[in-house]
Design a protein around this motif. Structure first.
Motif, PDB file in Angstrom:
ATOM      1  N   GLN A  50       0.838  -1.436   0.313  1.00 57.08           N
ATOM      2  CA  GLN A  50       0.114  -0.217  -0.123  1.00 57.08           C
ATOM      3  C   GLN A  50       0.748   1.320  -0.005  1.00 57.08           C
ATOM      4  OE1 GLN A  50      -2.712   0.165   2.794  1.00 57.08           O
ATOM      5  NE2 GLN A  50      -3.675   2.226   2.209  1.00 57.08           N
ATOM      6  N   TYR A  51       2.211   1.303   0.754  1.00 54.94           N
ATOM      7  CA  TYR A  51       2.543   2.692   0.573  1.00 54.94           C
ATOM      8  C   TYR A  51       4.061   2.085   0.193  1.00 54.94           C
ATOM      9  CZ  TYR A  51      -0.741   3.708   4.533  1.00 54.94           C
ATOM     10  OH  TYR A  51      -1.862   3.691   5.375  1.00 54.94           O
ATOM     11  N   GLN A  52       4.271   1.221   0.229  1.00 55.02           N
ATOM     12  CA  GLN A  52       5.873   1.037  -0.943  1.00 55.02           C
ATOM     13  C   GLN A  52       6.698   1.835  -0.587  1.00 55.02           C
ATOM     14  OE1 GLN A  52       5.421  -0.091  -4.519  1.00 55.02           O
ATOM     15  NE2 GLN A  52       3.477  -0.122  -3.544  1.00 55.02           N
ATOM     16  N   GLU A  53       6.350   1.005   1.260  1.00 51.73           N
ATOM     17  CA  GLU A  53       7.906   1.613   2.174  1.00 51.73           C
ATOM     18  C   GLU A  53       7.837   0.549   3.272  1.00 51.73           C
ATOM     19  OE1 GLU A  53       8.544   5.220   3.376  1.00 51.73           O
ATOM     20  OE2 GLU A  53       6.721   5.053   5.014  1.00 51.73           O
ATOM     21  N   PRO A  54       8.371   0.069   3.619  1.00 49.59           N
ATOM     22  CA  PRO A  54       8.359  -1.157   5.176  1.00 49.59           C
ATOM     23  C   PRO A  54       8.025  -0.335   6.451  1.00 49.59           C
ATOM     24  CG  PRO A  54      11.250  -0.603   4.537  1.00 49.59           C
ATOM     25  CD  PRO A  54      10.397  -0.177   3.380  1.00 49.59           C
ATOM     26  N   GLN A  55       7.021  -1.429   7.260  1.00 47.77           N
ATOM     27  CA  GLN A  55       6.197  -1.527   8.046  1.00 47.77           C
ATOM     28  C   GLN A  55       6.894  -0.554   9.466  1.00 47.77           C
ATOM     29  OE1 GLN A  55       3.174  -2.832   8.919  1.00 47.77           O
ATOM     30  NE2 GLN A  55       1.993  -1.650   9.947  1.00 47.77           N
ATOM     31  N   PRO A  56       6.593   0.325  10.135  1.00 47.18           N
ATOM     32  CA  PRO A  56       7.448   0.739  11.108  1.00 47.18           C
ATOM     33  C   PRO A  56       7.386  -0.189  12.077  1.00 47.18           C
ATOM     34  CG  PRO A  56       5.953   2.879  10.320  1.00 47.18           C
ATOM     35  CD  PRO A  56       5.640   2.107   9.241  1.00 47.18           C
ATOM     36  N   LEU A  57       8.591  -1.022  12.774  1.00 46.52           N
ATOM     37  CA  LEU A  57       8.484  -1.584  13.382  1.00 46.52           C
ATOM     38  C   LEU A  57       7.273  -1.748  15.173  1.00 46.52           C
ATOM     39  CD1 LEU A  57      10.027  -4.025  14.160  1.00 46.52           C
ATOM     40  CD2 LEU A  57      11.748  -3.266  16.054  1.00 46.52           C
ATOM     41  N   GLU A  58       7.399   0.067  15.501  1.00 50.62           N
ATOM     42  CA  GLU A  58       6.683  -0.627  16.698  1.00 50.62           C
ATOM     43  C   GLU A  58       4.770  -1.136  16.375  1.00 50.62           C
ATOM     44  OE1 GLU A  58       5.382   2.219  20.405  1.00 50.62           O
ATOM     45  OE2 GLU A  58       6.531   2.881  19.201  1.00 50.62           O
ATOM     46  N   GLN A  59       5.035   0.530  14.775  1.00 54.54           N
ATOM     47  CA  GLN A  59       3.165   0.000  14.479  1.00 54.54           C
ATOM     48  C   GLN A  59       2.737  -2.008  14.296  1.00 54.54           C
ATOM     49  OE1 GLN A  59       1.172   1.198  10.532  1.00 54.54           O
ATOM     50  NE2 GLN A  59       2.256   3.066  11.989  1.00 54.54           N
ATOM     51  N   LEU A  60       3.867  -2.520  13.634  1.00 54.15           N
ATOM     52  CA  LEU A  60       3.707  -4.103  13.084  1.00 54.15           C
ATOM     53  C   LEU A  60       3.316  -4.902  14.748  1.00 54.15           C
ATOM     54  CD1 LEU A  60       3.920  -6.088  11.507  1.00 54.15           C
ATOM     55  CD2 LEU A  60       6.366  -6.091  11.282  1.00 54.15           C
ATOM     56  N   ILE A  61       4.062  -4.667  15.273  1.00 58.41           N
ATOM     57  CA  ILE A  61       4.029  -4.844  16.831  1.00 58.41           C
ATOM     58  C   ILE A  61       2.832  -4.676  17.331  1.00 58.41           C
ATOM     59  CG2 ILE A  61       5.251  -5.238  18.970  1.00 58.41           C
ATOM     60  CD1 ILE A  61       8.384  -5.100  17.612  1.00 58.41           C
ATOM     61  N   MET A  62       2.397  -3.334  17.164  1.00 58.98           N
ATOM     62  CA  MET A  62       1.186  -3.093  17.776  1.00 58.98           C
ATOM     63  C   MET A  62      -0.535  -4.335  17.438  1.00 58.98           C
ATOM     64  SD  MET A  62       1.569   0.775  18.174  1.00 58.98           S
ATOM     65  CE  MET A  62      -0.625   1.059  18.708  1.00 58.98           C
ATOM     66  N   ARG A  63       0.243  -4.178  15.450  1.00 59.64           N
ATOM     67  CA  ARG A  63      -1.028  -5.255  15.038  1.00 59.64           C
ATOM     68  C   ARG A  63      -1.599  -6.697  15.335  1.00 59.64           C
ATOM     69  NH1 ARG A  63      -2.570  -3.297   9.669  1.00 59.64           N
ATOM     70  NH2 ARG A  63      -3.955  -5.785  10.310  1.00 59.64           N
ATOM     71  N   VAL A  64      -0.327  -7.134  15.864  1.00 66.64           N
ATOM     72  CA  VAL A  64       0.313  -7.847  16.277  1.00 66.64           C
ATOM     73  C   VAL A  64      -0.266  -8.456  17.746  1.00 66.64           C
ATOM     74  CG1 VAL A  64       2.205  -8.795  17.263  1.00 66.64           C
ATOM     75  CG2 VAL A  64       1.274 -10.709  16.744  1.00 66.64           C
ATOM     76  N   CYS A  65      -0.172  -7.776  18.693  1.00 66.45           N
ATOM     77  CA  CYS A  65      -0.043  -7.371  20.177  1.00 66.45           C
ATOM     78  C   CYS A  65      -2.184  -7.062  20.256  1.00 66.45           C
ATOM     79  CB  CYS A  65       0.266  -6.103  20.182  1.00 66.45           C
ATOM     80  SG  CYS A  65       1.844  -6.838  20.947  1.00 66.45           S
ATOM     81  N   ASP A  66      -2.113  -6.457  18.992  1.00 66.12           N
ATOM     82  CA  ASP A  66      -4.072  -5.979  19.332  1.00 66.12           C
ATOM     83  C   ASP A  66      -4.723  -7.603  19.277  1.00 66.12           C
ATOM     84  OD1 ASP A  66      -3.805  -3.684  19.991  1.00 66.12           O
ATOM     85  OD2 ASP A  66      -4.337  -2.783  18.026  1.00 66.12           O
ATOM     86  N   LEU A  67      -4.005  -8.110  18.764  1.00 65.28           N
ATOM     87  CA  LEU A  67      -4.653 -10.288  18.338  1.00 65.28           C
ATOM     88  C   LEU A  67      -4.631 -10.337  19.405  1.00 65.28           C
ATOM     89  CD1 LEU A  67      -5.886 -11.985  15.703  1.00 65.28           C
ATOM     90  CD2 LEU A  67      -3.766 -11.978  15.236  1.00 65.28           C
ATOM     91  N   LYS A  68      -3.221 -10.372  19.451  1.00 69.83           N
ATOM     92  CA  LYS A  68      -3.130 -11.457  20.731  1.00 69.83           C
ATOM     93  C   LYS A  68      -3.432 -11.072  22.000  1.00 69.83           C
ATOM     94  CE  LYS A  68       0.821 -12.148  21.682  1.00 69.83           C
ATOM     95  NZ  LYS A  68       2.401 -12.439  21.887  1.00 69.83           N
ATOM     96  N   GLN A  69      -3.952  -9.594  22.369  1.00 69.60           N
ATOM     97  CA  GLN A  69      -5.208  -9.398  23.512  1.00 69.60           C
ATOM     98  C   GLN A  69      -6.428  -9.724  23.153  1.00 69.60           C
ATOM     99  OE1 GLN A  69      -7.663  -6.807  23.844  1.00 69.60           O
ATOM    100  NE2 GLN A  69      -7.873  -7.267  25.721  1.00 69.60           N
ATOM    101  N   GLY A  70      -7.097  -9.853  21.905  1.00 71.00           N
ATOM    102  CA  GLY A  70      -8.554  -9.858  21.611  1.00 71.00           C
ATOM    103  C   GLY A  70      -8.919 -11.476  22.388  1.00 71.00           C
ATOM    104  N   TYR A  71      -8.099 -12.268  22.101  1.00 70.51           N
ATOM    105  CA  TYR A  71      -7.687 -13.431  22.178  1.00 70.51           C
ATOM    106  C   TYR A  71      -7.926 -13.903  23.998  1.00 70.51           C
ATOM    107  CZ  TYR A  71      -8.088 -16.148  18.126  1.00 70.51           C
ATOM    108  OH  TYR A  71      -8.078 -16.350  16.662  1.00 70.51           O
TER     109      TYR A  71
END
Length: 257
Positions: free
Chosen positions: A100-121
């Motif tokens: 979508q953005y043609q650049e690597p995703q910022p590291l903390e933003q990527l970790i926040m996404r997976v941590c949101d999933l883990k918290q949902g469980y």
């Protein structure tokens, strides 16, 4: 007391605890140790390999270390099957962002996404927490080299040096004593070996029981390079540390005499 409140992830005990999440963290404490160190010129992550049987078929896949994207690697401690689900999710998120953005995703933003999933469980009935913790090593243009840790509750934090898995308290104690800010990658590797030697169950540490990954910037090309060390490199590093420890013991005995 806990047995009345540990049948659901959604039920708090009177003390405000979620026992299912705590049980998941206890499961991780029985897994092989993983260590992460932030150096001045890169990041080092090291892990103990539990499956070392000679009967296992040779494999190019790692037991504990995984590549998520060109700028992110991770080490896992806990249930490998749970880790595979989350790693696949992380890879999809990282690739979607790059598309979508043609650049690597910022590291903390990527970790926040997976941590949101883990918290949902941890908040819906009929689900259990993921029984795995992660160490993330990466680089982005915003904050340079970074090291993060996340656990089954969905909590995460940035660290200079940390450990997960078996004997992590002993490992953390050693890191507090010997870790130095802006240390070189070579110094971080040596400290990682010392920590694994202290936390591993084996009396005779060897290269086939350890995994090391180094994330650094190539001086010639200016590109980020991730290198998983081969067994001969690990053995050379291990021999050096053992020789230094024996020399230190000999000097201590000579002074005492």
């Amino acid at each position: 007391m806990g047995s009345r409140y540990d049948s659901r992830t959604t039920v708090f005990s009177p003390e405000g605890r979620l026992f299912q999440v705590e049980y998941a963290m206890q499961a991780i404490d029985n897994a092989g140790a993983c260590v992460g160190l932030l150096a001045g010129d890169g990041v080092v992550i090291a892990a103990e390999k539990k499956a070392t049987s000679k009967l296992l078929a040779p494999s190019k896949t790692s037991e504990k270390l995984y590549m998520i994207d060109d700028h992110v690697a991770c080490a896992v401690a806990g249930l490998t099957s749970d880790a595979n689900v989350l790693i696949s999710y992380l890879r999809r998120v990282a690739q979607n962002y790059k598309l979508q953005y043609q650049e690597p995703q910022p590291l903390e933003q990527l970790i926040m996404r997976v941590c949101d999933l883990k918290q949902g469980y941890t908040q819906f009935g009929g689900q259990r927490p993921f029984g795995v913790s992660f160490l993330y090593a990466g680089w982005d243009r915003h904050y340079g080299f970074q090291l993060y840790q996340s656990n089954p509750s969905g909590n995460y934090g940035g660290w200079k040096a940390t450990a997960i898995g078996a004997n992590n308290q002993a490992a953390t104690s050693l890191l507090k004593k010997e870790y130095k800010d802006d240390c070189s990658i070579e110094e971080a590797l040596e400290l990682a070996v010392k920590v694994l030697n202290k936390t591993m169950d084996s009396v005779t540490p060897s290269a086939d029981k350890m995994e090391f990954s180094v994330l650094r910037m190539d001086k010639d090309t200016g590109k980020l390079v991730q290198h998983v060390m081969h067994d001969d490199e690990v053995q050379e590093l291990l021999d050096k540390i053992i020789a230094e420890e024996k020399e230190a013991e000999a000097n201590a005995e000579a002074k005492a005499a």
